[in-house]
Design an enzyme around this catalytic site. Structure first.
Site, PDB file in Angstrom:
ATOM      1  N   SER A 141     -10.057  -0.685   6.925  1.00 19.86           N
ATOM      2  CA  SER A 141      -9.498  -0.418   5.599  1.00 19.86           C
ATOM      3  C   SER A 141      -8.894  -1.628   4.905  1.00 19.86           C
ATOM      4  O   SER A 141      -8.592  -1.561   3.715  1.00 19.86           O
ATOM      5  CB  SER A 141      -8.429   0.675   5.696  1.00 19.86           C
ATOM      6  N   LYS A 156       0.841  -1.202   0.000  1.00 22.26           N
ATOM      7  CA  LYS A 156       0.000   0.000   0.000  1.00 22.26           C
ATOM      8  C   LYS A 156       0.872   1.246   0.000  1.00 22.26           C
ATOM      9  O   LYS A 156       1.930   1.276   0.638  1.00 22.26           O
ATOM     10  CB  LYS A 156      -0.906  -0.022   1.238  1.00 22.26           C
ATOM     11  N   SER A 190      -9.796   1.779   2.818  1.00 22.17           N
ATOM     12  CA  SER A 190      -8.883   2.563   2.003  1.00 22.17           C
ATOM     13  C   SER A 190      -7.866   1.712   1.249  1.00 22.17           C
ATOM     14  O   SER A 190      -7.250   2.199   0.306  1.00 22.17           O
ATOM     15  CB  SER A 190      -8.127   3.569   2.890  1.00 22.17           C
TER      16      SER A 190
END
Lengths: 437, 513
Positions: B167, B60, B143
């Site tokens: 997330s 990420k 997210s």
């Protein structure tokens, strides 16, 4: 992404806690940590790790109550240049551990405030908690000043930030007190505010008033786990804590040292280094303690304060640069005390070691330079005296005529011939004996 | 005095060099928009040894990588290169994994739909299968949407995400992959760009439980650089207290395993089509001998509000570092700008550098921390957080080793459950709104009511985040629209292994049908 708290900072704080301004039994088991960020700086406030201390000042006979001691993180330092309207930011200290010690309003004059700061400074140095260096900013003060007429309650206070020398702090307090008195006499109330101090103009100036105090919006920092200070940890620190200044002073006085000698030793001692790890450099007191082990403390302190420190000062060197080992110093004192060399020869040996950084023992140096006091039942003494009388017939005659002061002149000749190994008293006695026969 | 040595100020600036964007990279061209920036393969040669050999991973974009930019999907860090690798990245690399690139995400991890990204939204690969004309553009969740989409689209076998309030689990549920948020403090956060420090966890997304476990186990090591990392002795204690439960799972039947179903996790917002697959899953577990116990976590309804207050407050503090002075983007104030306050200078950078959602949360958090609101918002939220933790401790038979840092550990209730199972999300993946030229949703989805709708996506996931518990989302069938749904397994703090084990059983149940 976040700071790891260094164990050393906690330890330094605990050292201070365990020290004389100690806070009996109030080591907190709960430390709430707060943080706010502004510009590029993180500040960490913790709940006090200790409360309710007392500090007996060195010179003034007063006790200042210490409200609390807390750990924070140092910020950056900003310096404003009004002419160019710019501000320089120095972040070299940012993030380092910082201990804030808050006193109660127990001081009544700039002098008492100065005494408090100096006492605290000496104490923190003695335990190795801080080097207390104000010039380098590792010891700074914020001072609250208020004035009131005798009998009236304390007036409104103003805080003066970031004073970095005891002298300037005392000047700042005086200036601020006069400013407040002038306001009150004009009938203007003192406004509570935070002020800075201009050293060149010797006046304080407003930084911000109480009304525009910023809302820091601080919050508990989740990255900093609670700090648990167990009693075992505190006890361990207490046990290996060095002797505090009070105890040192008492111990030295009890050994028969004069007040003045003690002050000299401790003054030199307070200038010793505190390493970054809080490790204390070896100071004059420790040196004295080692040399005086098994020796006459008064003789040792005389050699250290008068001869050694005197010569170091003459050579523009500090005690830290002293090349004379405990062993050398000890043997030197022994040689003189035991009559093996004269005091004069002893001083010569001391100067010799200082200038050559020799690691030889004084006894070897004495032999090399033929400084050992003659030990032949006065045979060589008599020889030197007879030679001197022969060399100075006029003076010898004067002494015979009953003018004893002239004997000093002949003594000088003998001392020279003996290269200082003859003892002045013995020489005088021998000369008088020979001349009055 | 001003600068005896190069200050931190200078050092940080030296580390910032613009990277060359490899626009033609095939990963960027992928219709999911899951991976961003240049490809990582060339910068991370294979180490060729370790348990992760043969695994391709995406990381990420809010996790620092030395050889790849770390943008956090924010304009403010668009050209930022970290001077070091996050601990998790070093661990991946040292264990033999191949890092294929950085995964798209919501800006600084703030969002539930992976909509708020300087790289553009992530498209759920599930709707891109088959004919292009039939493509359906739905959200991959957020997210960590890029991480989930990259795994679902087969761009990599596993991906690292971060989970602050769901997330990792929400995108895993929407994309039909496994998403594991470990116990708080189990995986190092060193080098993970902070959103809300008390909640942030690095999580693993993968196709199956086995891959998830391989990656999780390689990362679950104590790191002295993370002050919130659980120290080794706490990990050992946690392992010991959940050992008995693992015994139940060794036999063929699940006799002895008690699974709790919290009734508060079936709110009015929950789509009914999500319930049926979950019910059949529970039936399968019961058929294998597990005991299904209805439980109550009464503070759950307050969790979402508490979460948004706490996470926004922490975010407002953390994001204060993006001021255009230290690192990242700087917008020079125009000539004649008002310089009387430093905040005026920051404002130019922050107004342009932060997206709308990030600005919204900073303002919310700043308000919650202001002197007037602190008591009613921030402190109140902290109290709710305690209640949520207490709720969980009441239903688990495994005690929390964090409650009694020194022995003896008080045993949990004997009638308690080993794990909880509930839906991961209130629905299947929602459609992606079309964005106008400025990146704002055209259909009014940025209106206040719709923002709240987006926040409601997290309602099932935030309680485990507030309590710091391990939570796993695992594919559990499809909703009425044929899109994936996920089931969540939540365990006591430190029982990550147990949670993964239950996940494995669920995986097997689904394989049987």
């Amino acid at each position: 992404m976040y700071e790891r708290r260094d164990r050393g900072y906690t330890e330094a704080a605990c050292l201070a806690v365990g020290s004389r301004c100690c806070f009996p039994g109030v080591i907190s088991h709960e430390a709430r940590t707060l943080k706010f960020s502004e510009i590029v700086i993180l500040v960490i406030f913790t709940a006090p790790i200790a409360r309710n201390g007392r500090l007996q000042l060195d010179k003034d006979d007063i006790v200042v109550r210490v409200k609390q001691l807390q750990l924070e993180q140092d910020t950056g330092k900003s310096t404003s240049y009004p002419r160019t309207r710019t501000t320089a930011i120095d972040l070299n200290r940012a993030g380092m551990g910082l201990m804030e010690i808050v006193s109660e309003p127990d001081m009544r004059s700039p002098e008492e405030a100065g005494d408090y700061v100096r006492t605290l400074q000496a104490l923190l140095r003695s335990v190795g908690s801080s080097d207390g260096n104000m010039e380098q900013g590792s010891f700074r003060c914020d001072v609250n000043v208020s004035v009131n007429r005798v009998g009236d309650p304390p007036g409104t206070r103003c805080e003066i930030k970031n004073l970095n020398s005891v002298k300037f702090m005392m000047v700042a307090i005086t200036c601020e007190a006069f400013r407040q008195i002038a306001l009150l006499e004009r009938g203007v109330p003192v406004a509570q505010e935070t002020r800075g101090f201009n050293e060149e103009k010797a006046e304080t100036y407003s930084l911000r008033s109480k009304e525009d105090a910023p809302d820091y919006r601080y919050m508990p920092d989740p990255n900093i786990p609670p700090l648990l200070i167990g009693s075992a940890y505190v006890n361990a620190i207490r046990e290996r804590m060095p002797e505090l200044p009070d105890a040192t002073r008492e111990r030295l006085l009890a050994q028969g040292l004069s007040q003045r000698d003690v002050e000299v030793l401790m003054d030199v001692d307070s200038g010793r280094e505190v390493g970054l790890d809080g490790e204390l450099g070896r100071g004059a007191v420790a040196y004295f303690d080692e040399v005086s082990r098994g020796r006459d403390p008064k003789a040792v302190v005389n050699w250290i304060t008068h001869e050694l420190l005197g010569q170091l000062a003459f050579r523009n060197e500090t005690f830290r640069e002293n090349p004379i080992s405990v062993e050398q110093m000890g043997e030197l004192v022994d040689l003189v005390q035991g009559g093996k060399v004269t005091g004069t020869s002893g001083k010569t040996i001391l100067r010799h070691i200082l200038s050559t950084r020799s690691s030889d023992l004084p006894s070897k140096i004495a032999e090399d330079f033929k400084l050992i006091a003659s030990d032949d039942d006065g045979a060589s003494l008599e020889k030197w005296c007879r030679e001197a009388i022969a060399a100075l017939p006029q003076q010898a005659e004067a002494v015979r005529q009953g003018n004893p002061n002239v004997v000093n002149k002949i003594m000088g000749h003998v001392m020279k011939a003996s290269r200082g190994t003859a003892k002045a008293q013995d020489v005088r006695a021998m000369l008088l004996k020979l001349l009055q026969q | 005095m001003i600068s005896r040595s190069p200050s931190r100020f200078c050092r940080l600036h030296e580390t910032i060099r613009p990277y060359e964007r490899n626009v033609s990279s095939p990963a960027r061209a992928h219709p999911t928009n899951a991976l961003v920036g240049p490809l990582g393969t060339s910068s991370y040669p294979l180490s060729g040894a370790g348990p992760l050999v043969g695994l391709r991973l995406a990381v990420k974009d809010n996790i620092c990588t030395k050889s790849l930019p770390t943008t956090c999907s924010s304009k403010v860090l668009q050209d930022y290169h970290s001077p070091f690798d996050a601990t998790v990245v070093s661990l991946l690399w040292n264990n033999g994994a191949e890092i294929v690139g950085k995964a798209n995400c919501d800006e600084f991890g703030m969002g539930s739909l992976n909509l708020y990204s300087v790289h553009g939204p992530v498209v759920n690969p599930f709707g891109l299968q088959g004919e292009e004309s039939a493509a359906e553009r739905r959200s991959a969740g957020g997210s960590s949407g890029g991480s989930a989409a990259a795994v679902a689209a087969g761009l990599c076998e596993a991906a690292l995400g971060t989970d602050t309030g769901g997330s990792v689990r929400l995108p895993a549920s929407y994309c039909g992959v496994v998403g594991m948020k470990p116990s708080y403090g189990i995986i190092s956060r060193w080098g993970v760009v902070s959103f809300a420090d008390s909640l942030d966890c690095v999580g693993v997304l993968a196709r199956d439980i086995d891959t998830t476990r391989r990656v999780h186990d390689s990362l679950a090591v104590w790191d002295h650089r993370d002050p919130t990392a659980a120290p080794p002795h706490v990990r050992t204690r946690a392992k010991r207290v959940s050992e008995s439960a693992l015994e139940y799972l060794k036999s063929e039947t699940l006799a002895g395993l008690r699974i709790g179903v919290p009734r508060e996790y079936f709110p009015s917002e929950l789509e009914q089509s999500v319930v049926a697959p979950l019910r059949s899953l529970l039936n399968q577990l019961r058929a294998r001998g597990a005991t299904i116990v209805p439980v109550s976590l009464p503070s759950t309804p307050y969790a979402l509000s508490a979460y948004y207050v706490i996470s926004s407050a922490e975010a407002s503090s953390n994001l204060a570092r993006y001021d255009g002075i230290e690192y990242g983007m700087r917008v020079e104030p125009p000539p004649g700008a008002n310089f009387t306050k430093t905040a005026n200078v920051y404002a130019y950078t922050r107004s342009q550098g932060f997206g709308r959602e990030v600005q919204r949360r900073i303002l919310l958090g700043t308000y919650a921390l202001s002197a007037d609101a602190f008591e009613n918002y921030f402190l109140q939220a902290q109290r709710v957080r305690k209640l949520i933790k207490a709720d969980f401790d009441r239903v688990f038979c495994i005690p929390s080793v964090l409650n009694s840092p020194s022995s003896p550990i008080s045993a949990g209730p004997s009638e308690g459950v080993h794990v909880l199972i509930h839906p991961s999300a209130i629905r299947t993946a929602p459609a992606l709104p079309t964005l106008d030229s400025e990146g704002n949703p055209e259909d009014g989805t940025d209106a206040p009511t719709s923002t709240l709708d987006a926040y409601v996506q997290d309602v099932m996931t935030v309680p485990a985040s507030l309590a710091g518990l391990p939570a796993l989302s695992i594919p559990a069938g499809t909703g009425a629209d044929g899109w994936p749904i996920g089931a969540s397994v939540v365990g006591q703090w430190g029982s990550d292994e147990l949670v993964l084990k239950v996940g494995e059983i669920i995986e097997r149940c689904r394989g049987d049908t």
